[in-house]
Motif scaffolding. Structure first.
Motif, PDB file in Angstrom:
ATOM      1  N   ARG A  79     -12.906   4.500  -0.650  1.00 12.88           N
ATOM      2  CA  ARG A  79     -11.648   5.057  -0.103  1.00 12.88           C
ATOM      3  C   ARG A  79     -11.818   5.475   1.354  1.00 12.88           C
ATOM      4  NH1 ARG A  79      -8.153   3.028  -3.519  1.00 12.88           N
ATOM      5  NH2 ARG A  79      -9.263   2.899  -5.480  1.00 12.88           N
TER       6      ARG A  79
ATOM      7  N   TYR B  33     -11.399  -5.231  -4.461  1.00  9.62           N
ATOM      8  CA  TYR B  33     -11.479  -5.755  -3.090  1.00  9.62           C
ATOM      9  C   TYR B  33     -12.186  -4.756  -2.175  1.00  9.62           C
ATOM     10  CZ  TYR B  33      -8.665  -9.731  -4.328  1.00  9.62           C
ATOM     11  OH  TYR B  33      -8.240 -10.899  -4.901  1.00  9.62           O
ATOM     12  N   ARG B  34     -11.996  -3.493  -2.473  1.00 16.28           N
ATOM     13  CA  ARG B  34     -12.666  -2.468  -1.672  1.00 16.28           C
ATOM     14  C   ARG B  34     -14.181  -2.499  -1.905  1.00 16.28           C
ATOM     15  NH1 ARG B  34      -9.536   1.679   0.539  1.00 16.28           N
ATOM     16  NH2 ARG B  34      -7.305   1.286   0.313  1.00 16.28           N
TER      17      ARG B  34
ATOM     18  N   LEU C 178      -0.789 -10.127  -8.452  1.00 16.16           N
ATOM     19  CA  LEU C 178      -1.159 -10.289  -9.862  1.00 16.16           C
ATOM     20  C   LEU C 178      -0.079 -11.061 -10.618  1.00 16.16           C
ATOM     21  CD1 LEU C 178      -2.760  -6.793 -10.641  1.00 16.16           C
ATOM     22  CD2 LEU C 178      -3.801  -8.826  -9.670  1.00 16.16           C
TER      23      LEU C 178
ATOM     24  N   ALA D  47     -10.082  -9.305   1.965  1.00 19.35           N
ATOM     25  CA  ALA D  47      -9.285  -9.789   0.825  1.00 19.35           C
ATOM     26  C   ALA D  47      -8.489 -11.044   1.160  1.00 19.35           C
ATOM     27  CB  ALA D  47      -8.331  -8.684   0.349  1.00 19.35           C
TER      28      ALA D  47
ATOM     29  N   ALA E  88       0.839  -1.208   0.000  1.00 19.17           N
ATOM     30  CA  ALA E  88       0.000   0.000   0.000  1.00 19.17           C
ATOM     31  C   ALA E  88       0.869   1.252   0.000  1.00 19.17           C
ATOM     32  CB  ALA E  88      -0.892  -0.007   1.238  1.00 19.17           C
TER      33      ALA E  88
ATOM     34  N   VAL F 151     -10.511  -3.942   4.610  1.00 14.30           N
ATOM     35  CA  VAL F 151     -10.273  -4.543   3.290  1.00 14.30           C
ATOM     36  C   VAL F 151      -9.271  -5.698   3.312  1.00 14.30           C
ATOM     37  CG1 VAL F 151      -8.609  -2.751   2.547  1.00 14.30           C
ATOM     38  CG2 VAL F 151      -9.866  -4.021   0.845  1.00 14.30           C
ATOM     39  N   SER F 152      -8.222  -5.580   4.124  1.00 15.57           N
ATOM     40  CA  SER F 152      -7.225  -6.656   4.126  1.00 15.57           C
ATOM     41  C   SER F 152      -7.825  -7.953   4.658  1.00 15.57           C
ATOM     42  CB  SER F 152      -6.009  -6.287   4.966  1.00 15.57           C
ATOM     43  OG  SER F 152      -5.172  -5.453   4.218  1.00 15.57           O
TER      44      SER F 152
ATOM     45  N   LYS G  61       1.953   2.427  -6.911  1.00  9.42           N
ATOM     46  CA  LYS G  61       1.645   1.587  -8.080  1.00  9.42           C
ATOM     47  C   LYS G  61       0.355   2.007  -8.791  1.00  9.42           C
ATOM     48  CE  LYS G  61      -0.146  -2.020  -5.052  1.00  9.42           C
ATOM     49  NZ  LYS G  61      -0.590  -1.006  -4.096  1.00  9.42           N
TER      50      LYS G  61
ATOM     51  N   ARG H  95      -0.765 -13.436   4.926  1.00 12.58           N
ATOM     52  CA  ARG H  95      -1.942 -14.297   4.748  1.00 12.58           C
ATOM     53  C   ARG H  95      -1.541 -15.568   3.994  1.00 12.58           C
ATOM     54  NH1 ARG H  95      -4.234 -10.107   0.495  1.00 12.58           N
ATOM     55  NH2 ARG H  95      -3.142 -10.879  -1.317  1.00 12.58           N
TER      56      ARG H  95
ATOM     57  N   ARG I 159       0.165   8.610   1.033  1.00 13.18           N
ATOM     58  CA  ARG I 159      -1.255   8.267   1.251  1.00 13.18           C
ATOM     59  C   ARG I 159      -1.960   9.372   2.048  1.00 13.18           C
ATOM     60  NH1 ARG I 159      -3.909   3.309   0.078  1.00 13.18           N
ATOM     61  NH2 ARG I 159      -2.906   3.348  -1.910  1.00 13.18           N
TER      62      ARG I 159
ATOM     63  N   SER J 282      -6.980  -3.514  -9.019  1.00 11.21           N
ATOM     64  CA  SER J 282      -7.565  -4.700  -8.366  1.00 11.21           C
ATOM     65  C   SER J 282      -7.915  -4.425  -6.910  1.00 11.21           C
ATOM     66  CB  SER J 282      -6.644  -5.909  -8.491  1.00 11.21           C
ATOM     67  OG  SER J 282      -5.461  -5.719  -7.757  1.00 11.21           O
TER      68      SER J 282
ATOM     69  N   GLY K 179      -1.825  -4.443  -8.092  1.00  3.53           N
ATOM     70  CA  GLY K 179      -2.369  -5.240  -6.992  1.00  3.53           C
ATOM     71  C   GLY K 179      -1.288  -5.756  -6.084  1.00  3.53           C
ATOM     72  N   ARG K 180      -1.534  -6.940  -5.507  1.00  2.00           N
ATOM     73  CA  ARG K 180      -0.586  -7.540  -4.571  1.00  2.00           C
ATOM     74  C   ARG K 180      -0.032  -8.866  -5.102  1.00  2.00           C
ATOM     75  NH1 ARG K 180      -2.339  -3.481  -2.832  1.00  2.00           N
ATOM     76  NH2 ARG K 180      -2.403  -2.700  -0.710  1.00  2.00           N
TER      77      ARG K 180
HETATM   78  O1   DC Z   1      -4.335  -1.163  -3.490  1.00  2.00           O
HETATM   79  P1   DC Z   1      -5.273  -0.900  -2.302  1.00  2.00           P
HETATM   80  O2   DC Z   1      -4.547  -0.361  -1.105  1.00  2.00           O
HETATM   81  O3   DC Z   1      -6.465  -0.091  -2.657  1.00  2.00           O
HETATM   82  O4   DC Z   1      -5.801  -2.373  -1.910  1.00  2.00           O
HETATM   83  C1   DC Z   1      -6.716  -2.564  -0.875  1.00  2.00           C
HETATM   84  C2   DC Z   1      -6.515  -3.919  -0.246  1.00  2.00           C
HETATM   85  O5   DC Z   1      -6.900  -4.948  -1.165  1.00  2.00           O
HETATM   86  C3   DC Z   1      -5.111  -4.257   0.195  1.00  2.00           C
HETATM   87  O6   DC Z   1      -4.883  -3.930   1.554  1.00  2.00           O
HETATM   88  C4   DC Z   1      -4.997  -5.732  -0.013  1.00  2.00           C
HETATM   89  C5   DC Z   1      -6.078  -6.073  -0.990  1.00  2.00           C
HETATM   90  N1   DC Z   1      -5.568  -6.503  -2.301  1.00  2.00           N
HETATM   91  C6   DC Z   1      -5.238  -7.815  -2.450  1.00  2.00           C
HETATM   92  O7   DC Z   1      -5.313  -8.562  -1.496  1.00  2.00           O
HETATM   93  N2   DC Z   1      -4.856  -8.285  -3.660  1.00  2.00           N
HETATM   94  C7   DC Z   1      -4.762  -7.464  -4.719  1.00  2.00           C
HETATM   95  N3   DC Z   1      -4.399  -7.962  -5.914  1.00  2.00           N
HETATM   96  C8   DC Z   1      -5.066  -6.092  -4.575  1.00  2.00           C
HETATM   97  C9   DC Z   1      -5.450  -5.633  -3.332  1.00  2.00           C
END
Ligand code: DC
Length: 221
Positions: free
Chosen positions: A84, A35-36, A125, A96, A9, A92-93, A13, A180, A150, A31, A122-123
């Protein structure tokens, strides 16, 4: 064709991918925003996982990239600002990290990107969702830099939060996203590492755009 940028975060990106997409006139997929939106459905279900999954099945999550902005919709209603909120960021975490939620979002993304050239952020991808992506980047920056970025972003949205709160939220999300069991945040072996701690925004955009342009011109020859 799909190009991915993963990272923690606040690493820059999303804003970088968005600017690259606008410059190269390709599509952008956020992405995390999906999730949000799923998290919004979770909050609407009063945080009850049974009700949440029923609601998610009945929901329509959609999006488009227009005029340099990623627009997210829940049941055809725009929720780009709502997703947001700090309340969504705080949950969200956790949402997700649920494997069923991940499958839902991944299926949605894989279907959509078939139709055009996309840059997505994303995280997981590059590791889990699009292991065959044409190009992969892993964007990082130190926690202090990410929290400041942020904080500036949420402040311009008129939200009442402190730098300390933003920093704590990012640190907490780093820990949850990285630890996770289901597709954690991790650099793919074939991803290009981009440390943006000492890069300005234009440098980040130029670096990624050049790599994509090189690839496109190689593919033409
Ligand atoms: O990019 P962001 O901070 O808006 O993402 C919000 C949450 O979504 C982040 O804390 C983890 C999850 N996330 C994820 O698990 N996998 C992804 N590909 C994108 C985001």
């Amino acid at each position: 064709m799909i190009v991915v940028i993963d990272g923690p975060a606040g690493s820059g990106k999303s804003s970088t991918a968005k600017a690259v997409a606008a410059q190269l006139q390709i599509q952008f997929l956020d992405s995390g925003a999906l999730y949000r939106v799923a998290t919004l459905v979770y909050l609407n279900s009063d945080k009850n996982y049974d009700t949440f999954f029923d609601l998610l099945e009945e929901s329509k999550i959609s999006f488009h990239f227009k005029d340099g902005k990623f627009h997210a919709f829940l049941n055809n209603e725009e929720v780009s600002d709502e997703i947001r909120s700090m309340e969504v960021s705080e949950h969200v975490s956790e949402v997700a990290s649920n494997p069923d939620v991940r499958k839902y979002v991944n299926d949605l993304m894989r279907e959509v990107v078939k139709s055009d050239i996309y840059i997505a952020d994303g995280r997981d991808l590059g590791t889990a969702v699009f292991p065959d992506a044409a190009l992969k980047f892993f964007m990082v920056a130190d926690l202090e830099t990410r929290a400041k970025r942020r904080y500036e972003e949420v402040k311009t949205q008129g939200k009442n939060v402190t730098l300390q709160e933003v920093k704590a939220n990012i640190a907490q999300r780093d820990a949850t996203d990285s630890n996770r069991s289901s597709d954690p945040l991790k650099q793919a072996d074939d991803a290009i590492l981009v440390d943006t701690s000492d890069m300005n925004f234009d440098e980040q955009v130029a670096f990624i755009s050049q790599k994509i342009e090189q690839l496109i011109s190689q593919q033409k020859t």
